[in-house]
Write a protein that holds these residues in place. Structure first.
Motif, PDB file in Angstrom:
ATOM      1  N   ILE A   1       0.832  -1.206   0.000  1.00  0.00           N
ATOM      2  CA  ILE A   1       0.000   0.000   0.000  1.00  0.00           C
ATOM      3  C   ILE A   1       0.867   1.256   0.000  1.00  0.00           C
ATOM      4  O   ILE A   1       0.634   2.202  -0.764  1.00  0.00           O
ATOM      5  CB  ILE A   1      -0.950  -0.008   1.208  1.00  0.00           C
ATOM      6  CG1 ILE A   1      -1.994  -1.121   1.056  1.00  0.00           C
ATOM      7  CG2 ILE A   1      -1.634   1.342   1.374  1.00  0.00           C
ATOM      8  CD1 ILE A   1      -2.805  -1.393   2.316  1.00  0.00           C
ATOM      9  N   ASN A   2       1.877   1.251   0.874  1.00  0.00           N
ATOM     10  CA  ASN A   2       2.760   2.421   0.959  1.00  0.00           C
ATOM     11  C   ASN A   2       3.580   2.607  -0.314  1.00  0.00           C
ATOM     12  O   ASN A   2       3.771   3.729  -0.789  1.00  0.00           O
ATOM     13  CB  ASN A   2       3.705   2.290   2.153  1.00  0.00           C
ATOM     14  CG  ASN A   2       2.978   2.458   3.476  1.00  0.00           C
ATOM     15  OD1 ASN A   2       1.915   3.067   3.549  1.00  0.00           O
ATOM     16  ND2 ASN A   2       3.550   1.909   4.537  1.00  0.00           N
ATOM     17  N   ASN A   3       4.056   1.483  -0.875  1.00  0.00           N
ATOM     18  CA  ASN A   3       4.949   1.602  -2.030  1.00  0.00           C
ATOM     19  C   ASN A   3       4.219   2.041  -3.291  1.00  0.00           C
ATOM     20  O   ASN A   3       4.735   2.864  -4.053  1.00  0.00           O
ATOM     21  CB  ASN A   3       5.673   0.277  -2.291  1.00  0.00           C
ATOM     22  CG  ASN A   3       6.738   0.432  -3.356  1.00  0.00           C
ATOM     23  OD1 ASN A   3       7.717   1.154  -3.179  1.00  0.00           O
ATOM     24  ND2 ASN A   3       6.535  -0.214  -4.502  1.00  0.00           N
TER      25      ASN A   3
ATOM     26  N   ASP B   1      -6.486   2.436  -9.450  1.00  0.00           N
ATOM     27  CA  ASP B   1      -6.344   3.799  -9.974  1.00  0.00           C
ATOM     28  C   ASP B   1      -4.880   4.189 -10.098  1.00  0.00           C
ATOM     29  O   ASP B   1      -4.466   4.789 -11.099  1.00  0.00           O
ATOM     30  CB  ASP B   1      -7.065   4.792  -9.053  1.00  0.00           C
ATOM     31  CG  ASP B   1      -8.549   4.511  -8.920  1.00  0.00           C
ATOM     32  OD1 ASP B   1      -9.161   4.097  -9.919  1.00  0.00           O
ATOM     33  OD2 ASP B   1      -9.083   4.695  -7.809  1.00  0.00           O
ATOM     34  N   LYS B   2      -4.110   3.836  -9.092  1.00  0.00           N
ATOM     35  CA  LYS B   2      -2.684   4.193  -9.110  1.00  0.00           C
ATOM     36  C   LYS B   2      -1.955   3.413 -10.200  1.00  0.00           C
ATOM     37  O   LYS B   2      -1.070   3.952 -10.879  1.00  0.00           O
ATOM     38  CB  LYS B   2      -2.065   3.931  -7.740  1.00  0.00           C
ATOM     39  CG  LYS B   2      -2.670   4.778  -6.621  1.00  0.00           C
ATOM     40  CD  LYS B   2      -2.015   4.456  -5.288  1.00  0.00           C
ATOM     41  CE  LYS B   2      -2.644   5.244  -4.154  1.00  0.00           C
ATOM     42  NZ  LYS B   2      -3.993   4.765  -3.794  1.00  0.00           N
ATOM     43  N   ASN B   3      -2.329   2.153 -10.373  1.00  0.00           N
ATOM     44  CA  ASN B   3      -1.750   1.368 -11.474  1.00  0.00           C
ATOM     45  C   ASN B   3      -2.022   2.028 -12.817  1.00  0.00           C
ATOM     46  O   ASN B   3      -1.144   2.095 -13.679  1.00  0.00           O
ATOM     47  CB  ASN B   3      -2.320  -0.055 -11.457  1.00  0.00           C
ATOM     48  CG  ASN B   3      -1.522  -1.005 -10.593  1.00  0.00           C
ATOM     49  OD1 ASN B   3      -0.345  -1.245 -10.842  1.00  0.00           O
ATOM     50  ND2 ASN B   3      -2.159  -1.547  -9.563  1.00  0.00           N
ATOM     51  N   GLU B   4      -3.233   2.513 -13.005  1.00  0.00           N
ATOM     52  CA  GLU B   4      -3.616   3.151 -14.257  1.00  0.00           C
ATOM     53  C   GLU B   4      -2.838   4.449 -14.468  1.00  0.00           C
ATOM     54  O   GLU B   4      -2.380   4.729 -15.589  1.00  0.00           O
ATOM     55  CB  GLU B   4      -5.126   3.430 -14.266  1.00  0.00           C
ATOM     56  CG  GLU B   4      -5.623   4.161 -15.504  1.00  0.00           C
ATOM     57  CD  GLU B   4      -5.370   3.396 -16.793  1.00  0.00           C
ATOM     58  OE1 GLU B   4      -5.277   4.048 -17.852  1.00  0.00           O
ATOM     59  OE2 GLU B   4      -5.258   2.151 -16.753  1.00  0.00           O
TER      60      GLU B   4
ATOM     61  N   ASN C   1       6.084  -4.826 -12.661  1.00  0.00           N
ATOM     62  CA  ASN C   1       7.475  -5.026 -13.058  1.00  0.00           C
ATOM     63  C   ASN C   1       8.461  -4.307 -12.144  1.00  0.00           C
ATOM     64  O   ASN C   1       9.676  -4.404 -12.345  1.00  0.00           O
ATOM     65  CB  ASN C   1       7.688  -4.560 -14.505  1.00  0.00           C
ATOM     66  CG  ASN C   1       6.955  -5.428 -15.509  1.00  0.00           C
ATOM     67  OD1 ASN C   1       6.683  -6.598 -15.250  1.00  0.00           O
ATOM     68  ND2 ASN C   1       6.612  -4.845 -16.661  1.00  0.00           N
ATOM     69  N   GLU C   2       7.946  -3.585 -11.165  1.00  0.00           N
ATOM     70  CA  GLU C   2       8.823  -2.931 -10.202  1.00  0.00           C
ATOM     71  C   GLU C   2       9.547  -3.999  -9.378  1.00  0.00           C
ATOM     72  O   GLU C   2       9.016  -5.096  -9.153  1.00  0.00           O
ATOM     73  CB  GLU C   2       8.010  -2.021  -9.272  1.00  0.00           C
ATOM     74  CG  GLU C   2       7.457  -0.776  -9.948  1.00  0.00           C
ATOM     75  CD  GLU C   2       8.562   0.180 -10.359  1.00  0.00           C
ATOM     76  OE1 GLU C   2       9.167   0.812  -9.473  1.00  0.00           O
ATOM     77  OE2 GLU C   2       8.834   0.274 -11.582  1.00  0.00           O
ATOM     78  N   PRO C   3      10.779  -3.725  -8.907  1.00  0.00           N
ATOM     79  CA  PRO C   3      11.532  -4.732  -8.150  1.00  0.00           C
ATOM     80  C   PRO C   3      10.748  -5.270  -6.952  1.00  0.00           C
ATOM     81  O   PRO C   3      10.046  -4.522  -6.258  1.00  0.00           O
ATOM     82  CB  PRO C   3      12.767  -3.958  -7.693  1.00  0.00           C
ATOM     83  CG  PRO C   3      12.950  -2.895  -8.739  1.00  0.00           C
ATOM     84  CD  PRO C   3      11.560  -2.490  -9.122  1.00  0.00           C
TER      85      PRO C   3
END
Length: 283
Positions: free
Chosen positions: A154-156, A187-190, A202-204
């Protein structure tokens, strides 16, 4: 301790032994790390050097305390899990919390220059506080770890979106905060994908999942005995306990960025939460 007329002051010390047959979590948190991040100009949204330093300090703490069966860390916090049968420090909460916090602080400061060679530490130095929480069942303990890993996600995802909006999108901190108010992960993914071409998946893994530190025993059955265990009818002998302690000291310490919410990790490492030698971690 010698007796004297002043010995009565010992009566003011309050007993703080944690209940038996409970898994003990000692969670340490960085004190004033928001200021520290600004002072040393940590990269946003994540500074890999800072996380690697946290993990390096955690490895040494796990190495020093053989009754720690697993440690989990994210951001400026780490949770160290002591086996339910541990008798270290007579299970005294203050001793456990202060010992882990001071050991971690010492390692963090001593190893700083390896990860930040061009930024010498200066007062006020980084410090960590600690607290103890007991969990009576393995399921509740796993829920605790799931909670911390969900918090990491959630934080990241928030920080990743926020800082891309600020650093790449040209928004002010206030504007980014307002734009993200009320949004969910989808929403944040979009936002990340449509505006910045970032696929969050794909983020580490170290950023999305945090870090697990545990012992690996290689081939053969893992021993999960506990050093200093309180004597019971079926407790291992002192010689057996010493052998188990030595095996733990020789075991490889693994640092992984894995999912702890699902069953796959636990099914692959049943000895981590085993109650006795040879027992799996089923309820």
């Amino acid at each position: 301790m010698a007796n004297s007329e002043f010995g009565y002051v010992r009566n003011f010390e309050q007993p703080d032994a944690l209940p038996p047959s409970n898994w003990i979590v000692v969670r340490i948190d960085g004190r004033g790390f928001t200021k520290l991040c600004k002072k040393y100009d940590f990269e946003k949204p994540n500074d890999r050097r800072a996380l690697d330093l946290m993990n390096a300090a955690a490895v040494e703490v796990v190495r020093s305390f053989v009754d720690v069966v697993l440690a989990y860390g994210q951001s400026d916090e780490y949770s160290f899990i002591f086996h339910e049968a541990t008798a270290i420090f007579e299970r005294r909460a203050a001793k456990l919390a202060s010992s882990i916090a001071t050991a971690f602080t010492a390692e963090y400061c001593m190893q700083w220059s390896e990860f930040f060679p061009d930024q010498p530490l200066a007062r006020p130095y980084p410090t960590f506080d600690g607290r103890c929480v007991c969990y009576p069942k393995r399921k509740i303990l796993r829920d605790y770890l799931s909670w911390r890993q969900a918090d990491c996600h959630i934080n990241n995802i928030y920080n990743t979106t926020f800082w891309n909006m600020v650093l790449k999108g040209g928004m002010s901190n206030t504007e980014a905060e307002h734009a993200l108010k009320g949004t969910v992960s989808a929403d944040k993914n979009e936002i990340l994908f449509s505006k910045f071409g970032i696929n969050y998946n794909n983020e580490p893994m170290i950023y999305r999942k945090g870090t697990a530190v545990y012992r690996s025993y290689g081939a053969g059955p893992a021993i999960n005995g506990v050093s200093g265990q309180v004597k019971t009818a079926d407790a291992a002998s002192k010689t057996q306990l010493e052998k188990e302690k030595k095996r733990k000291q020789k075991a490889s310490i693994v640092v992984e960025h894995v999912d702890l919410i699902g069953d796959a990790f636990w099914d692959s490492h049943p000895y981590i939460l085993a109650s006795k030698r040879g027992e799996d971690c089923g309820e």
